[in-house]
Enzyme design. Structure first.
Site, PDB file in Angstrom:
ATOM      1  N   GLU A 107       0.731  -1.183  -0.037  1.00  0.00           N
ATOM      2  CA  GLU A 107      -0.090  -0.081   0.014  1.00  0.00           C
ATOM      3  C   GLU A 107       0.708   1.339   0.120  1.00  0.00           C
ATOM      4  O   GLU A 107       0.570   2.055  -0.774  1.00  0.00           O
ATOM      5  CB  GLU A 107      -0.943  -0.215   1.339  1.00  0.00           C
ATOM      6  CG  GLU A 107      -1.729   1.347   1.632  1.00  0.00           C
ATOM      7  CD  GLU A 107      -1.899   0.987   3.177  1.00  0.00           C
ATOM      8  OE1 GLU A 107      -2.913   0.588   3.321  1.00  0.00           O
ATOM      9  OE2 GLU A 107      -1.014   1.696   3.978  1.00  0.00           O
ATOM     10  N   ASP A 168      -4.936  -3.262  -2.727  1.00  0.00           N
ATOM     11  CA  ASP A 168      -4.794  -1.917  -3.117  1.00  0.00           C
ATOM     12  C   ASP A 168      -3.391  -1.487  -3.432  1.00  0.00           C
ATOM     13  O   ASP A 168      -3.404  -0.397  -4.175  1.00  0.00           O
ATOM     14  CB  ASP A 168      -5.217  -1.304  -1.401  1.00  0.00           C
ATOM     15  CG  ASP A 168      -4.491  -1.887  -0.332  1.00  0.00           C
ATOM     16  OD1 ASP A 168      -3.675  -2.742  -0.406  1.00  0.00           O
ATOM     17  OD2 ASP A 168      -4.621  -1.129   0.837  1.00  0.00           O
TER      18      ASP A 168
END
Length: 425
Positions: A107, A168
């Protein structure tokens, strides 16, 4: 192997200082001087050029545009000084994540790449840093699909916890590569950004999109035989990214993916957050009757609430609304904006770190990860100028805490959008 990633609960921040110290003890602070914004390849869309307009009716903070842009640049300098590192050699640049489970997480690398590409022009070292981040990503492939990024590295930049992926991070890495292709081109230089982006996008499609529901999986570790296969994380529903992926690849399946996520956002808001627009961190039963998680399914007992994952939703949905003019995203963002503006009485300091979907609170802390995204949602409502200005004042005046990479990264990216400096490649 399933990554049991724990999001940043308030208690985790208490231990963050020790993690920072440990990470920095491995190698000295080698980030580029945040004040050294001197020479590199000229970007096509430099920060502050505002070449790509937002949808008609989008608000901007009150005041001169150059002053607003300068506030973002100052926040970027704080963020860069705190989190951009060359701790592990090899020509790598890394985004340090002291408040996560590990010093480096997928991330964070995705955030760093997106931020660096968008800030090109304000930081003329941007391409050098971006290429160092690309080199880091390519050196840390997922054990399940080498076209994806291993989601966690230790203080020596060694992949750990199974070396599998987190959706993500991969979505932002692919998106950032498309930004870089638009900024610097792919015909010369160290990396063919477009080719790398398309490879990463195709790997995402293969290993991180559920082929039945067309919704994002949690990572490439979630397979049909695994218990999380019918679960999706709302902060992975990055509809503007799916728009960019379709444009880059010509693959119409990304339209299907986008539609599936927009429909899910609309129905979840209607069924479970009708008075607030709030979405749950995790939605379960995606193959039958999707609903917020009941208790812990991955991270905490609040997996079915608006917590440390869903706090990003107002930013992601709002960004799609203002860049694409999409009415579904606009309406979803306005629901969130109308509720938070009313529930706080227009005072950003009353935004807290945890809500049930009916708007009641389960935590009283404050963090930019929760506050900043609502400024993006406010852009979509013509009647929210005063509220937007109050939020902008809060974001611009709140200094980056070097122990809290997550909130600072969400804060900076939200400011980039609100200032009119975000664009979809």
């Amino acid at each position: 192997m399933m990554r049991q990633q724990r999001r940043r609960a308030v208690g985790a921040l208490v231990a963050a200082a020790g993690l920072v110290a440990g990470a920095l003890a491995v190698a000295p602070h080698a980030a580029a001087d945040p004040q050294d914004l001197s020479a590199s390849a000229a970007p096509a869309l430099p920060f502050g050029s505002h070449q790509i307009p937002y949808a008609d009716g989008t608000l901007r903070p009150s005041g001169g545009q150059s002053a607003i842009d300068q506030q973002v640049i100052e926040k970027y300098r704080e963020w860069k000084a705190a989190f951009v590192r060359q701790n592990c050699g090899n020509g790598w640049y890394e985004t340090l994540s002291p408040d996560a489970d590990h010093p480096y997480v997928g991330e964070g690398q995705g955030y760093g790449m997106v931020i660096t590409a968008l800030m090109a022009g304000a930081d003329t070292d941007a391409k050098k840093i971006f290429d160092g981040m690309v080199k880091y990503v390519l050196a840390h492939p997922s054990s399940n699909n080498p076209g994806l990024l291993a989601a966690e590295q230790d203080s020596s930049c060694k992949s750990v916890d199974g070396s599998d992926s987190a959706t993500d991070g991969d979505l932002d890495v692919a998106y950032a590569l498309l930004l870089a292709d638009r900024q610097w081109g792919s015909s010369s230089g160290t990396y063919d950004y477009k080719n790398l982006a398309v490879k990463h996008i195709n790997a995402i499609k293969k290993s991180e999109v559920n082929p039945t529901t067309h919704l994002m999986l949690l990572g490439d570790w979630s397979t049909p035989s695994e218990s999380h296969y019918w679960i999706s994380r709302s902060s992975d529903w990055m509809t503007d990214h799916f728009r960019a992926f379709k444009s880059a690849t010509g693959d119409a399946s990304w339209d299907t993916v986008r539609d599936a996520h927009q429909n899910l956002i609309t129905t979840q808001q209607s069924k479970y957050g009708s008075s607030t627009g709030l979405l749950a961190d995790f939605v379960v039963n995606t193959n039958s009757a999707p609903k917020p998680a009941s208790g812990k399914v991955l991270e905490s007992t609040h997996d079915g609430d608006y917590g440390w994952n869903a706090c990003r939703d107002a930013w992601r949905i709002g960004a799609d609304a203002v860049t694409g003019g999409d009415t579904a995203s606009r309406d979803s963002a306005r629901k969130l904006n109308g509720w938070i503006k009313g529930s706080t009485g227009g005072d950003p300091s009353k935004i807290v770190t945890g809500y049930h979907l009916n708007g009641s609170t389960f935590d009283g802390g404050q963090d930019m990860a929760f506050t900043a995204p609502f400024a993006v949602a406010a852009l979509t409502d013509p009647g929210s100028q005063a509220w937007l200005d109050a939020l902008w004042g809060k974001l611009a005046s709140s200094r980056v805490d070097p122990k809290i990479y997550y909130g600072a990264s969400v804060q900076l990216q939200s400011m980039i959008v609100v200032s009119g400096n975000y664009w979809v490649p």
